[in-house]
Enzyme design. Structure first.
Site, PDB file in Angstrom:
ATOM      1  N   LYS A 243      14.042   6.645  27.001  1.00  0.00           N
ATOM      2  CA  LYS A 243      14.152   7.323  25.709  1.00  0.00           C
ATOM      3  C   LYS A 243      15.590   7.763  25.444  1.00  0.00           C
ATOM      4  CE  LYS A 243       9.536   8.002  24.369  1.00  0.00           C
ATOM      5  NZ  LYS A 243       8.351   8.823  24.208  1.00  0.00           N
ATOM      6  N   ARG A 282       4.500   6.891  32.019  1.00  0.00           N
ATOM      7  CA  ARG A 282       4.455   5.643  31.234  1.00  0.00           C
ATOM      8  C   ARG A 282       5.861   5.068  31.251  1.00  0.00           C
ATOM      9  NH1 ARG A 282       5.723   4.320  25.990  1.00  0.00           N
ATOM     10  NH2 ARG A 282       4.409   2.776  24.973  1.00  0.00           N
TER      11      ARG A 282
HETATM   12  N1  PMM Z   1       6.270   6.784  23.184  1.00  0.00           N
HETATM   13  C1  PMM Z   1       6.333   5.572  22.617  1.00  0.00           C
HETATM   14  C2  PMM Z   1       5.190   4.756  22.527  1.00  0.00           C
HETATM   15  N2  PMM Z   1       4.002   5.186  23.020  1.00  0.00           N
HETATM   16  N3  PMM Z   1       2.729   6.828  24.117  1.00  0.00           N
HETATM   17  C3  PMM Z   1       2.641   8.038  24.661  1.00  0.00           C
HETATM   18  N4  PMM Z   1       1.457   8.469  25.143  1.00  0.00           N
HETATM   19  N5  PMM Z   1       3.711   8.870  24.741  1.00  0.00           N
HETATM   20  C4  PMM Z   1       4.936   8.523  24.260  1.00  0.00           C
HETATM   21  O1  PMM Z   1       5.871   9.350  24.331  1.00  0.00           O
HETATM   22  C5  PMM Z   1       5.070   7.229  23.673  1.00  0.00           C
HETATM   23  C6  PMM Z   1       3.929   6.398  23.612  1.00  0.00           C
HETATM   24  C7  PMM Z   1       7.651   5.074  22.087  1.00  0.00           C
HETATM   25  O2  PMM Z   1       8.399   4.472  23.092  1.00  0.00           O
HETATM   26  P1  PMM Z   1       8.392   2.857  23.391  1.00  0.00           P
HETATM   27  O3  PMM Z   1       8.889   2.188  22.142  1.00  0.00           O
HETATM   28  O4  PMM Z   1       9.293   2.689  24.558  1.00  0.00           O
HETATM   29  O5  PMM Z   1       7.009   2.403  23.725  1.00  0.00           O
END
Ligand code: PMM
Length: 301
Positions: A243, A282
């Site tokens: 992030k 994640r």
């Molecule tokens: N952030 C993203 C996408 N999905 N799901 C959860 N549970 N928490 C998050 O902070 C989150 C998510 C955005 O990041 P990405 O584009 O790297 O997937």
């Protein structure tokens, strides 16, 4: 050997599909390891996700990437078809499902436990039908009012992410008195909507929503106080991988580190999250985080 997709299933990691092993019975949520923090691998089947932009934009390369994550030890594969980064354009549920359903079916057939990263109830329902076992909804229930009813009816675990506003407005909604306390209070409010629909407490996993209506300092403040979320009594998921606040931390001469340069810092945060006892992280790069959660588990026990 059974094939999972139309494309040939042999070859090294650089070919479209890795070696596809025999289909196994799909893993279950109850069967996940309980002695360590879990690692959820991120599979964004989108042309515009901020951190792996365009990498998995067709079905076969997405399945291949998901299988590689699964075979390298990811406990859960989180499959999403809509970018949720600040400023991102929305996609229709139909397009989202076209992107992700074949990928979910293939990964479930290989024995993976899949979560679906969606803010749309119809997509969550179709993904469950395709074998997904967890709903990962970053909307904080701000988008579709019928999501709690689906969660109650299907009884699947539901990741409740804190956020304010939508992809276009969230960056301007960062006024908090005390970010950790306010996030906990706001999560409680949303959780009550889930309870009112009949969702059980043990179905709910809470997520601080790093980067969703939080500035850099607020993300760190939330990480420092993650125990306040744990005190809610639900499982906690931390999603810090690649992030922007990590890019800022690692800036050189005022230039933020690129997303793919943030994996070591991500693994460091995984180790810290695991030491604090969070349920899952994640991440994009599964291997280092898996090592990190094992180190933390060994130290704890
Ligand atoms: N952030 C993203 C996408 N999905 N799901 C959860 N549970 N928490 C998050 O902070 C989150 C998510 C955005 O990041 P990405 O584009 O790297 O997937």
């Amino acid at each position: 050997m059974d094939s999972l997709a139309a494309a040939p299933g042999t070859g090294p990691a650089t070919s479209p599909l890795p070696v596809i092993r025999k289909p196994r019975p799909a893993a279950t949520f109850e069967g996940l390891p309980k002695d360590r923090t879990l690692v959820m691998g991120i599979l964004n089947v989108t042309p515009d996700s901020f951190s792996d932009g365009g990498q998995y934009k067709d079905t076969d390369s997405a399945i291949a990437a998901g299988l590689r994550m699964f075979y390298s030890g990811a406990d859960i594969i989180d499959v999403g078809g809509e970018s949720t980064r600040p400023g991102a354009e929305e996609v229709t549920p139909e397009e989202e499902q076209r992107r992700i359903l074949p990928v979910i079916r293939a990964l479930v057939k290989a024995g993976a436990l899949v979560s679906v990263d969606t803010t749309h109830t119809s997509t969550a329902a179709a993904a469950i039908e395709a074998g997904a076992a967890i709903i990962n909804d970053v909307s904080g229930l701000t988008i579709e009012p019928d999501m709690p009813e689906l969660v109650a009816r299907t009884k699947v675990p539901y990741i409740l992410t804190h956020r304010r506003g939508d992809a276009k407005t969230m960056d301007s909604l960062t006024d908090y008195d005390n970010v950790a306390a306010d996030v906990v209070e706001e999560l409680k409010g949303v959780r009550d909507k889930l309870y009112a629909a009949g969702v059980a407490p043990e179905q709910i996993i809470v997520d601080p929503g790093l980067g969703f209506a939080k500035n850099e300092a607020q993300n760190w403040e939330l990480m420092r106080n993650i125990h306040q979320l744990q005190d809610l009594g639900h499982k906690v998921l931390v999603a810090a991988s690649r992030k922007r606040f990590l890019g800022t931390l690692l800036s050189v001469a005022g230039k933020a580190a690129a997303p793919e340069e943030r994996d070591a810092a991500t693994a460091a945060l995984t180790a810290i999250s695991a030491a604090k006892g969070v349920w899952a992280v994640r991440v994009h790069d599964v291997g280092p985080s898996l090592d990190a959660v094992k180190v933390a588990a060994r130290l704890r026990h």
